[in-house]
Design a protein around this motif. Structure first.
Motif, mmCIF file in Angstrom:
data_model
loop_
_atom_site.group_PDB
_atom_site.id
_atom_site.type_symbol
_atom_site.label_atom_id
_atom_site.label_comp_id
_atom_site.label_asym_id
_atom_site.label_seq_id
_atom_site.Cartn_x
_atom_site.Cartn_y
_atom_site.Cartn_z
ATOM 1 N N PHE A 109 -38.794 10.401 30.448
ATOM 2 C CA PHE A 109 -39.709 9.367 30.924
ATOM 3 C C PHE A 109 -38.989 8.213 31.627
ATOM 4 N N LYS A 140 -39.778 4.269 31.784
ATOM 5 C CA LYS A 140 -40.865 3.669 32.558
ATOM 6 C C LYS A 140 -42.138 3.506 31.726
ATOM 7 N N TYR A 141 -42.129 4.042 30.521
ATOM 8 C CA TYR A 141 -43.339 4.028 29.701
ATOM 9 C C TYR A 141 -43.048 3.446 28.320
ATOM 10 N N PHE A 151 -49.251 6.292 25.818
ATOM 11 C CA PHE A 151 -48.157 5.958 26.720
ATOM 12 C C PHE A 151 -48.658 4.953 27.755
ATOM 13 N N ASP A 208 -48.002 2.604 31.043
ATOM 14 C CA ASP A 208 -47.198 2.566 32.265
ATOM 15 C C ASP A 208 -46.682 1.144 32.476
ATOM 16 N N ASP A 234 -53.815 0.999 32.356
ATOM 17 C CA ASP A 234 -52.364 1.150 32.246
ATOM 18 C C ASP A 234 -51.971 2.303 31.324
#
Length: 437
Positions: free
Chosen positions: A54, A57-58, A360, A362, A386
């Protein structure tokens, strides 16, 4: 099946606290094996196609638990606003609900569930009608539901409703690989007789399930209880012997110190509904006093007729502001608090041995840049849009903002058709139709 989710920002649980960490999550079947570092013996057993990177970024956090809602009420969204609770129910909502069919309930449930999924919600508790169809929708969706048939029980004629709840339990409890649980739900003290409340509790205890009820929601309810019984709704339920650790009481806005002490002594779970309480002009619950007494609190949206959404990210934000609680306290109530209120001992935190229900966020969104404290980011800055991915039992129900388990567009189309029929059948809502120009 083993999976590794690499390079995540994570809201983990350490020493009873929610803390941000950076690392990986290992999953086997439907449970978390580790959070943070990957065990060496686990890494060698995972094929490359089951490893996701990932890139930090999460933000992974526990899936939210909507602890009290009426999921199919999205069909009645925005048709009766600005009214006090009793007038809203009796003159607007109940007349329309009499028109609902089994298929209406099913598609209304899927509509609500799609909104739950999109706001990072992996579990919910429902009280409505035709809950076998709600269970069917929940199984299809892939999320968890603690579901109960709402019952108004005032006389002998109504006792058959308790038997129907028992039948739904036998038919649906444990379906969806255990994701569906059935509870027993007398609607409220003001709509149920003493005998009805007691009989419903007896069935819940016999089945070993939870007793879900609205409690002390409004001034009208409180005033009516004192006029008829000479005591508060909480004191009446305590005298009837229906309050216990398996009682889940929604709202609990109008409470005295004595009422709070009773809830704490009996171990009752309180299901807070900040948006609905404010919108129906009922005020805010005494949450700080509840926490000081050790009462387990959870957060729900109520139905989409009194909120008017089931967006748990938004509810988190409002709860923190209205109740003056910290982001950690708010998130805990919306995850672990909800799980405990429904009898889960292995849900609500990202920790080894717990169910792999994960949302999750963003972090590349403008409103999350820079994100600063990650707990604050979820509660104060995040929006439902998001939430990029959602996982239940270690499997995605939403990936890259696409719901994978059912046809969301078809559900919206069906619900528009149902709403059009309901509004045509109910003259009271003629004023909301568009004027022709």
């Amino acid at each position: 099946l083993k999976k590794i989710l690499k390079n995540l920002n994570i809201i983990a649980e350490e020493g009873g606290r929610f803390v941000p960490v950076r690392g990986d999550i290992c999953i086997e079947n439907n449970r978390i094996v580790s959070v943070g570092k990957i065990p060496e013996d686990f890494a060698v057993a995972v094929p490359q196609e089951n490893i996701e990177d990932f890139g930090f970024k999460y933000l992974a956090f526990p899936g939210l638990f909507n602890a009290h809602t009426h999921i199919s009420m999205g069909l009645l969204r925005n048709i009766a606003d600005g009214l006090p609770l009793m007038e809203w129910l009796q003159t607007k909502i109940w007349p329309v609900e009499e028109q609902l069919t089994s298929d209406d309930i099913y598609y209304g449930a899927l509509l609500g569930i799609s909104e739950l999924i999109r706001s990072g919600c992996t579990s919910y508790r429902d009280m409505y009608d035709m809950e076998d169809r709600v269970a069917e929708a929940t199984v299809l969706s892939g999320i968890r539901g603690s579901l109960a048939q709402g019952m108004i029980i005032q006389n002998d004629e109504h006792f058959a409703k308790i038997d129907i709840s028992g039948q739904i339990y036998k038919k649906c409890h444990g379906s969806g690989n255990g994701r569906v649980r059935i509870e027993i739900a007398p609607h409220a003290p003001y709509t149920c007789s003493d005998d009805g409340l007691i009989r419903a509790k007896r069935l819940a205890d016999e089945l070993g399930t939870f007793y879900h009820i609205h409690l002390s929601e409004s001034d009208d309810e409180l005033r009516g209880s004192f006029e008829r019984y000479g005591i508060s709704p909480v004191q009446r339920l305590a005298n009837l012997g229906v309050l216990s650790g398996s009682t889940a009481a929604a709202h609990c806005v109008k409470l005295s110190d004595e009422d709070l002490d009773i809830l704490a002594e009996k171990g009752v779970n309180v299901l807070l509904n900040p948006s609905s309480n404010l919108k129906l002009k009922n005020g805010a619950a005494r949450v700080r006093d509840m926490l000081l007494r050790g009462i387990n609190i959870a957060i729900g949206t109520d139905g989409a007729s009194s909120n008017n959404n089931v967006n748990m990210i938004e509810e988190l934000h409002i709860a923190a502001l209205v109740y003056d609680i910290s982001p950690e306290e708010a998130l805990r109530a919306a995850t672990l608090g909800g799980a405990l209120s429904a009898g889960y001992s292995d849900l609500g935190v990202l920790k080894a041995g717990y169910l792999a229900d994960i949302a999750f966020l963003d972090l590349d969104a403008s409103n999350l840049t820079p994100h600063g404290n990650l707990l604050s980011a979820i509660v104060y800055s995040a929006a439902a849009c998001d939430v990029a991915h959602l996982m239940v039992d270690g499997s995605y129900v939403m990936k890259d903002r696409v719901i994978l388990t059912f046809d969301e567009e078809r559900v919206r189309r069906e619900c528009r058709r149902i709403a059009a029929r309901l509004l045509q059948e109910e003259d009271d809502f003629s004023d909301i139709r568009y004027e022709q120009r």
